[in-house]
Design a protein around this motif. Structure first.
Motif, PDB file in Angstrom:
ATOM      1  N   LEU A  85       0.847  -1.185   0.000  1.00 28.89           N
ATOM      2  CA  LEU A  85       0.000   0.000   0.000  1.00 28.89           C
ATOM      3  C   LEU A  85       0.889   1.243   0.000  1.00 28.89           C
ATOM      4  CD1 LEU A  85      -2.767  -0.835   2.650  1.00 28.89           C
ATOM      5  CD2 LEU A  85      -3.101  -0.581   0.183  1.00 28.89           C
ATOM      6  N   PRO A  86       0.491   2.303  -0.681  1.00 27.30           N
ATOM      7  CA  PRO A  86       1.321   3.517  -0.698  1.00 27.30           C
ATOM      8  C   PRO A  86       1.367   4.189   0.669  1.00 27.30           C
ATOM      9  CG  PRO A  86      -0.327   3.539  -2.465  1.00 27.30           C
ATOM     10  CD  PRO A  86      -0.698   2.424  -1.540  1.00 27.30           C
ATOM     11  N   TYR A  87       2.497   4.795   0.959  1.00 28.63           N
ATOM     12  CA  TYR A  87       2.634   5.571   2.187  1.00 28.63           C
ATOM     13  C   TYR A  87       2.992   7.027   1.882  1.00 28.63           C
ATOM     14  CZ  TYR A  87       7.552   4.396   1.381  1.00 28.63           C
ATOM     15  OH  TYR A  87       8.792   4.220   0.818  1.00 28.63           O
ATOM     16  N   PHE A  88       3.041   7.363   0.579  1.00 24.88           N
ATOM     17  CA  PHE A  88       3.302   8.740   0.172  1.00 24.88           C
ATOM     18  C   PHE A  88       2.900   8.905  -1.285  1.00 24.88           C
ATOM     19  CE2 PHE A  88       5.551  12.694  -0.599  1.00 24.88           C
ATOM     20  CZ  PHE A  88       5.482  13.328   0.638  1.00 24.88           C
ATOM     21  N   PHE A  89       2.527  10.131  -1.654  1.00 23.77           N
ATOM     22  CA  PHE A  89       2.231  10.474  -3.044  1.00 23.77           C
ATOM     23  C   PHE A  89       3.010  11.736  -3.385  1.00 23.77           C
ATOM     24  CE2 PHE A  89      -1.283   7.912  -1.719  1.00 23.77           C
ATOM     25  CZ  PHE A  89      -1.766   7.270  -2.846  1.00 23.77           C
ATOM     26  N   SER A  90       3.610  11.757  -4.561  1.00 19.83           N
ATOM     27  CA  SER A  90       4.411  12.920  -4.930  1.00 19.83           C
ATOM     28  C   SER A  90       4.390  13.124  -6.437  1.00 19.83           C
ATOM     29  CB  SER A  90       5.854  12.743  -4.457  1.00 19.83           C
ATOM     30  OG  SER A  90       6.637  13.865  -4.787  1.00 19.83           O
ATOM     31  N   ARG A  91       4.335  14.387  -6.855  1.00 19.50           N
ATOM     32  CA  ARG A  91       4.438  14.735  -8.270  1.00 19.50           C
ATOM     33  C   ARG A  91       5.909  14.838  -8.670  1.00 19.50           C
ATOM     34  NH1 ARG A  91      -0.560  16.787 -10.198  1.00 19.50           N
ATOM     35  NH2 ARG A  91      -2.039  17.251  -8.501  1.00 19.50           N
ATOM     36  N   THR A  92       6.162  14.700  -9.958  1.00 21.06           N
ATOM     37  CA  THR A  92       7.505  14.880 -10.502  1.00 21.06           C
ATOM     38  C   THR A  92       7.681  16.343 -10.918  1.00 21.06           C
ATOM     39  OG1 THR A  92       7.499  12.606 -11.341  1.00 21.06           O
ATOM     40  CG2 THR A  92       9.121  14.115 -12.280  1.00 21.06           C
ATOM     41  N   ARG A  93       8.793  16.939 -10.502  1.00 20.90           N
ATOM     42  CA  ARG A  93       9.112  18.318 -10.871  1.00 20.90           C
ATOM     43  C   ARG A  93      10.606  18.404 -11.201  1.00 20.90           C
ATOM     44  NH1 ARG A  93       4.622  21.474  -9.281  1.00 20.90           N
ATOM     45  NH2 ARG A  93       3.337  20.459  -7.673  1.00 20.90           N
ATOM     46  N   PHE A  94      11.096  19.603 -11.438  1.00 22.25           N
ATOM     47  CA  PHE A  94      12.531  19.765 -11.661  1.00 22.25           C
ATOM     48  C   PHE A  94      13.059  20.938 -10.847  1.00 22.25           C
ATOM     49  CE2 PHE A  94      10.513  22.229 -15.058  1.00 22.25           C
ATOM     50  CZ  PHE A  94      11.201  23.440 -15.037  1.00 22.25           C
ATOM     51  N   ILE A  95      14.352  20.892 -10.586  1.00 26.09           N
ATOM     52  CA  ILE A  95      15.015  21.938  -9.811  1.00 26.09           C
ATOM     53  C   ILE A  95      16.049  22.630 -10.684  1.00 26.09           C
ATOM     54  CG2 ILE A  95      16.827  20.435  -8.892  1.00 26.09           C
ATOM     55  CD1 ILE A  95      16.617  21.926  -6.273  1.00 26.09           C
ATOM     56  N   THR A  96      16.179  23.937 -10.527  1.00 27.68           N
ATOM     57  CA  THR A  96      17.191  24.716 -11.243  1.00 27.68           C
ATOM     58  C   THR A  96      17.769  25.763 -10.288  1.00 27.68           C
ATOM     59  OG1 THR A  96      15.559  26.347 -11.992  1.00 27.68           O
ATOM     60  CG2 THR A  96      16.004  24.488 -13.460  1.00 27.68           C
ATOM     61  N   ARG A  97      18.851  26.381 -10.719  1.00 29.49           N
ATOM     62  CA  ARG A  97      19.364  27.537  -9.984  1.00 29.49           C
ATOM     63  C   ARG A  97      18.437  28.717 -10.261  1.00 29.49           C
ATOM     64  NH1 ARG A  97      24.339  27.331  -7.829  1.00 29.49           N
ATOM     65  NH2 ARG A  97      24.476  29.608  -7.943  1.00 29.49           N
ATOM     66  N   ALA A 103       4.299  20.758 -12.769  1.00 29.57           N
ATOM     67  CA  ALA A 103       4.442  19.339 -12.436  1.00 29.57           C
ATOM     68  C   ALA A 103       4.520  18.535 -13.723  1.00 29.57           C
ATOM     69  CB  ALA A 103       3.273  18.874 -11.591  1.00 29.57           C
ATOM     70  N   LEU A 104       5.423  17.571 -13.754  1.00 32.19           N
ATOM     71  CA  LEU A 104       5.606  16.733 -14.927  1.00 32.19           C
ATOM     72  C   LEU A 104       4.822  15.432 -14.840  1.00 32.19           C
ATOM     73  CD1 LEU A 104       9.455  17.200 -15.445  1.00 32.19           C
ATOM     74  CD2 LEU A 104       7.565  18.645 -16.205  1.00 32.19           C
ATOM     75  N   SER A 105       4.056  15.260 -13.746  1.00 31.61           N
ATOM     76  CA  SER A 105       3.256  14.048 -13.565  1.00 31.61           C
ATOM     77  C   SER A 105       2.131  14.335 -12.582  1.00 31.61           C
ATOM     78  CB  SER A 105       4.116  12.904 -13.022  1.00 31.61           C
ATOM     79  OG  SER A 105       4.346  13.074 -11.629  1.00 31.61           O
ATOM     80  N   PRO A 106       1.093  13.518 -12.582  1.00 30.06           N
ATOM     81  CA  PRO A 106       0.110  13.561 -11.490  1.00 30.06           C
ATOM     82  C   PRO A 106       0.748  12.980 -10.240  1.00 30.06           C
ATOM     83  CG  PRO A 106      -0.345  11.724 -12.949  1.00 30.06           C
ATOM     84  CD  PRO A 106       0.769  12.503 -13.594  1.00 30.06           C
ATOM     85  N   PRO A 107       0.071  13.015  -9.081  1.00 32.87           N
ATOM     86  CA  PRO A 107       0.639  12.394  -7.876  1.00 32.87           C
ATOM     87  C   PRO A 107       0.910  10.908  -8.096  1.00 32.87           C
ATOM     88  CG  PRO A 107      -1.221  13.793  -7.315  1.00 32.87           C
ATOM     89  CD  PRO A 107      -1.214  13.698  -8.804  1.00 32.87           C
ATOM     90  N   VAL A 108       2.143  10.492  -7.810  1.00 36.25           N
ATOM     91  CA  VAL A 108       2.568   9.103  -8.002  1.00 36.25           C
ATOM     92  C   VAL A 108       2.709   8.436  -6.637  1.00 36.25           C
ATOM     93  CG1 VAL A 108       4.326   7.582  -8.979  1.00 36.25           C
ATOM     94  CG2 VAL A 108       3.811   9.768 -10.094  1.00 36.25           C
ATOM     95  N   PRO A 109       2.113   7.236  -6.444  1.00 33.76           N
ATOM     96  CA  PRO A 109       2.217   6.564  -5.140  1.00 33.76           C
ATOM     97  C   PRO A 109       3.583   5.915  -4.938  1.00 33.76           C
ATOM     98  CG  PRO A 109       0.966   5.209  -6.686  1.00 33.76           C
ATOM     99  CD  PRO A 109       1.246   6.509  -7.395  1.00 33.76           C
TER     100      PRO A 109
END
Length: 300
Positions: free
Chosen positions: A125-137, A225-231
Motif C-alpha cells: 500500500l502507498p505511504y506517500f504520493f508525490s508529483r515529478t518536478r525539476f530543480i534549477t538555480r 508538475a511533470l506528472s500527477p501524484p505518483v504513489p
C-alpha cells in the motif's frame, strides 16, 4: 545399482551444498524463511532524504520507520522477540535485482510506482504520493520544461523519472539531452555547480535536497508538475501474495492509528534533527483518502 548410487550421490550433494540450501530458503514463503532464520533483510538508500538515508551507523527516515513498524508486527506474528534485522544498502538501480534474487525481503526506500516496475516487484500500500518536478538555480530563470529545450537535463538512473522525461521530450519535441546519475547528492551537486541546468525528481526529494544545501535560497523547484501524484510503496517479491497481504494489513492498521499521524508530522511537518529542517509538506489528499479507507485493496 549404478543409477541408485548416482542418485544417492546427487542427493547428498544437494543436501550439503550451501548454495542449494540457500535456493531452498528462497523457494520458501517470506514469513517461513524469516521464521526459520530468525532474520529479516531490509534494503535502504543512503541518499533519499527524508525517506531513507544515513545519519550514524543505522539508516533513518520515514520509509525506515515504516519498515520498523512492519518488523514489530512480524515479531508478534512469528513470536520471535529477538528477530535479527540485517540492513543492505541499495539504490534505485539495484532495488529490483535485490528483490528478485531474494537478497532483501523488503525494500525500505521510496519506490514510486509504474506499470513497468510492477512487472519486476510487488508494491505495498502507498505511504506517500508525490508529483515529478525539476530543480534549477534561481538565476537561470527557468519556469517550464519548455525553457530547457535543447539543453541537458539530469535524472537519477533507475527511477520512474527517466521514462517520464523521455515521454515528455518526445511528445513536445524538446530535443532534451537526458543525462543519468546514480546518486541524488552527486546529481544535486552538478546543478549547484552549474554543470547542468536542471534535475528531475520527486518534488519531495528535491525539496529535501534544497533544504540540506548550504544556500537553499539559490535554488527553485518548478511550479510545473511533470506528472500527477505518483504513489510510493515498499517493494517485496512478486511471488508471495501471502506476504503482500500481511504487509498491507499491517500498514493499514498502522495508518489508522494516531502513531501514523505522529510519524508523518515528524518527517514532514516538524524540524528534523540534527539540522532542524522542516519540509512543511502537509499530507496529500490521496494519502488521507487511503488511510481513511477500510480496505487493503488499492488500485495502482
Amino acid at each position: 545399482m549404478f543409477l541408485r548410487a548416482a542418485l544417492i550421490t546427487i542427493s547428498l550433494f544437494l543436501l550439503s551444498n550451501p548454495l542449494c540450501h540457500a535456493h531452498g530458503l528462497h523457494s520458501k514463503k517470506t514469513l517461513e524463511k524469516i521464521a526459520e532464520t530468525k532474520t529479516i533483510t531490509l534494503g535502504y538508500q543512503d541518499d533519499a532524504f527524508p525517506f531513507s538515508y544515513t545519519d550514524g551507523p543505522q539508516p533513518v527516515g520515514y520509509s525506515i520507520d515504516i519498515c520498523n513498524k512492519v518488523v514489530d508486527a512480524i515479531k508478534v506474528k512469528l513470536k520471535i522477540k529477538d528477530l535479527k534485522v540485517r540492513w543492505v544498502r541499495s539504490s534505485t538501480a539495484s532495488q529490483f535485482v535485490f528483490i528478485k534474487n531474494h537478497v532483501t525481503d523488503i525494500m525500505c526506500i521510496p519506490a514510486f510506482y509504474s506499470e513497468a516496475r510492477h512487472q519486476k516487484a510487488e508494491f505495498s500500500l502507498p505511504y506517500f504520493f508525490s508529483r515529478t518536478r525539476f530543480i534549477t538555480r534561481r538565476n537561470n530563470h527557468t519556469d517550464t520544461i519548455e525553457d530547457l529545450a535543447g539543453h541537458s537535463v539530469l535524472v537519477k538512473s533507475g527511477t520512474i523519472y527517466v521514462d517520464q522525461l523521455h515521454n515528455i521530450n518526445k511528445a513536445n519535441d524538446l530535443n532534451l539531452n537526458i543525462e543519468l546519475d546514480n546518486n541524488n547528492r552527486a546529481a544535486f551537486e552538478e546543478v549547484r555547480s552549474g554543470e547542468l541546468p536542471a534535475l528531475v525528481s520527486s518534488s519531495v526529494i528535491l525539496k529535501g535536497m534544497v533544504a540540506l544545501s548550504p544556500q537553499p535560497e539559490e535554488f527553485e523547484i518548478s511550479d510545473e508538475a511533470l506528472s500527477p501524484p505518483v504513489p510510493a510503496g515498499l517493494l517485496i517479491s512478486l511471488e508471495d501474495p501471502e506476504f503482500k497481504n500481511f504487509l498491507d494489513v499491517t500498514m493499514l492498521t498502522f495508518f489508522s492509528s494516531k502513531d501514523f499521524l505522529t510519524l508523518y508530522q515528524r518527517w514532514f511537518e516538524m524540524p528534523i534533527p540534527p539540522k532542524a529542517i522542516n519540509l512543511n509538506i502537509p499530507m496529500s489528499a490521496e494519502l488521507k483518502a487511503l488511510i481513511n479507507s477500510t480496505s487493503t485493496t488499492y488500485a495502482y
